[in-house]
Write a protein that holds these residues in place. Sequence first.
Motif, mmCIF file in Angstrom:
data_model
loop_
_atom_site.group_PDB
_atom_site.id
_atom_site.type_symbol
_atom_site.label_atom_id
_atom_site.label_comp_id
_atom_site.label_asym_id
_atom_site.label_seq_id
_atom_site.Cartn_x
_atom_site.Cartn_y
_atom_site.Cartn_z
ATOM 1 N N LEU A 159 -11.384 10.811 -5.094
ATOM 2 C CA LEU A 159 -11.426 11.747 -3.965
ATOM 3 C C LEU A 159 -11.285 13.185 -4.461
ATOM 4 N N GLY A 160 -11.120 13.356 -5.756
ATOM 5 C CA GLY A 160 -11.065 14.683 -6.353
ATOM 6 C C GLY A 160 -9.664 15.151 -6.701
ATOM 7 N N ASP A 161 -9.315 15.096 -7.963
ATOM 8 C CA ASP A 161 -8.086 15.661 -8.509
ATOM 9 C C ASP A 161 -6.830 15.300 -7.724
ATOM 10 N N PRO A 162 -6.467 14.011 -7.673
ATOM 11 C CA PRO A 162 -5.267 13.622 -6.933
ATOM 12 C C PRO A 162 -4.000 14.208 -7.550
ATOM 13 N N GLN A 163 -3.151 14.784 -6.710
ATOM 14 C CA GLN A 163 -1.881 15.382 -7.125
ATOM 15 C C GLN A 163 -0.769 14.818 -6.256
ATOM 16 N N ASP A 164 0.355 14.481 -6.871
ATOM 17 C CA ASP A 164 1.517 14.034 -6.116
ATOM 18 C C ASP A 164 2.302 15.264 -5.669
ATOM 19 N N THR A 206 -2.345 14.638 -2.589
ATOM 20 C CA THR A 206 -3.309 15.643 -2.148
ATOM 21 C C THR A 206 -4.515 15.595 -3.077
ATOM 22 N N THR A 207 -5.710 15.511 -2.493
ATOM 23 C CA THR A 207 -6.952 15.506 -3.266
ATOM 24 C C THR A 207 -7.853 16.620 -2.746
ATOM 25 N N ASP A 208 -8.994 16.788 -3.393
ATOM 26 C CA ASP A 208 -9.955 17.785 -2.920
ATOM 27 C C ASP A 208 -10.542 17.400 -1.565
ATOM 28 N N THR A 209 -10.523 16.114 -1.249
ATOM 29 C CA THR A 209 -11.150 15.595 -0.034
ATOM 30 C C THR A 209 -10.187 15.489 1.133
ATOM 31 N N VAL A 210 -8.949 15.040 0.868
ATOM 32 C CA VAL A 210 -7.994 14.724 1.933
ATOM 33 C C VAL A 210 -6.582 14.694 1.359
ATOM 34 N N SER A 211 -5.600 14.930 2.219
ATOM 35 C CA SER A 211 -4.195 14.699 1.862
ATOM 36 C C SER A 211 -3.772 13.406 2.541
ATOM 37 N N ILE A 212 -3.135 12.538 1.768
ATOM 38 C CA ILE A 212 -2.705 11.238 2.276
ATOM 39 C C ILE A 212 -1.185 11.217 2.294
ATOM 40 N N TYR A 213 -0.625 11.181 3.503
ATOM 41 C CA TYR A 213 0.816 11.145 3.694
ATOM 42 C C TYR A 213 1.224 9.711 3.986
ATOM 43 N N GLU A 214 2.269 9.259 3.321
ATOM 44 C CA GLU A 214 2.847 7.957 3.604
ATOM 45 C C GLU A 214 4.247 8.176 4.158
ATOM 46 N N PHE A 215 4.562 7.497 5.258
ATOM 47 C CA PHE A 215 5.871 7.615 5.890
ATOM 48 C C PHE A 215 6.552 6.260 5.924
ATOM 49 N N LYS A 216 7.828 6.265 6.217
ATOM 50 C CA LYS A 216 8.601 5.023 6.264
ATOM 51 C C LYS A 216 8.243 4.167 7.464
ATOM 52 N N SER A 217 7.704 4.802 8.521
ATOM 53 C CA SER A 217 7.341 4.046 9.727
ATOM 54 C C SER A 217 6.192 4.729 10.454
ATOM 55 N N ALA A 218 5.562 3.973 11.328
ATOM 56 C CA ALA A 218 4.490 4.529 12.152
ATOM 57 C C ALA A 218 5.040 5.594 13.105
ATOM 58 N N ALA A 219 6.282 5.434 13.537
ATOM 59 C CA ALA A 219 6.890 6.415 14.450
ATOM 60 C C ALA A 219 7.041 7.771 13.780
ATOM 61 N N VAL A 220 7.470 7.788 12.522
ATOM 62 C CA VAL A 220 7.612 9.060 11.799
ATOM 63 C C VAL A 220 6.223 9.665 11.561
ATOM 64 N N ALA A 235 7.382 9.489 2.499
ATOM 65 C CA ALA A 235 7.673 8.634 1.346
ATOM 66 C C ALA A 235 6.843 9.083 0.152
ATOM 67 N N GLN A 236 5.623 9.556 0.428
ATOM 68 C CA GLN A 236 4.741 10.006 -0.641
ATOM 69 C C GLN A 236 3.626 10.859 -0.047
ATOM 70 N N LEU A 237 3.198 11.874 -0.800
ATOM 71 C CA LEU A 237 2.064 12.711 -0.418
ATOM 72 C C LEU A 237 1.158 12.855 -1.623
ATOM 73 N N LEU A 287 0.820 -1.200 0.000
ATOM 74 C CA LEU A 287 0.000 0.000 0.000
ATOM 75 C C LEU A 287 0.861 1.261 0.000
ATOM 76 N N THR A 288 0.561 2.180 -0.894
ATOM 77 C CA THR A 288 1.231 3.485 -0.953
ATOM 78 C C THR A 288 0.157 4.561 -0.821
ATOM 79 N N ALA A 289 0.578 5.793 -0.670
ATOM 80 C CA ALA A 289 -0.392 6.892 -0.604
ATOM 81 C C ALA A 289 -1.211 6.953 -1.893
ATOM 82 N N LYS A 290 -0.551 6.718 -3.022
ATOM 83 C CA LYS A 290 -1.248 6.773 -4.314
ATOM 84 C C LYS A 290 -2.296 5.671 -4.434
ATOM 85 N N THR A 291 -1.921 4.439 -4.091
ATOM 86 C CA THR A 291 -2.898 3.349 -4.179
ATOM 87 C C THR A 291 -3.976 3.505 -3.107
ATOM 88 N N ALA A 292 -3.605 4.074 -1.968
ATOM 89 C CA ALA A 292 -4.592 4.318 -0.910
ATOM 90 C C ALA A 292 -5.651 5.308 -1.372
#
Length: 160
Positions: free
Chosen positions: A63-68, A92-106, A88-90, A45-50
């Motif tokens: 989710l509306g106009d996804p942008q990397d 951004t859509t009209d609905t939400v921004s989805i951030y992916e990090f290397k770990s849960a701690a980050v 690792a990846q961000l 799973l990545t931010a893009k696939t999420a």
Amino acid sequence: MNTRTTSAAVTGALLLLTLVGCTSTPSKSVPAAKAPASSQPAAGLTAKTAAASLADATGVTTLGDPQDNTSGCSNKAAGQEPNANDCAQLITTDTVSIYEFKSAAVAATWTAKMSKVEGTDWRQVDRFALSWGARDQALTSDERRSELMTALKDLVAKDK
């Protein structure tokens, strides 16, 4: 530049300054090792696939106009010296921004720090964070935000 992209860029710049810090001492130039083009995990799973999966899970086509916008939260993606707190990846859509990090701690570090920024709502799911800080995203209802959180938890559980 649209408002969402501007907001993401400003938020990203603030995040980098907050999490990485600024120093006035010059850093030594070290040749970069050959690394894969992406700083995200090789599979799963990545931010893009999420973004696509969250749309499907919540009954919409997008989710509306996804942008990397990864360069807004990653020194490496912005062509600078990588930092342990880079995203690792961000996406951004009209609905939400989805951030992916290397770990849960980050992800927890970013969520804790950015939750203090007025006008933003940050919620963590494992190594991901969902954020609502751009103008269009502010229109996302609390009910929809909860649906997105639940759907992301399900996606992360399936990914493990």
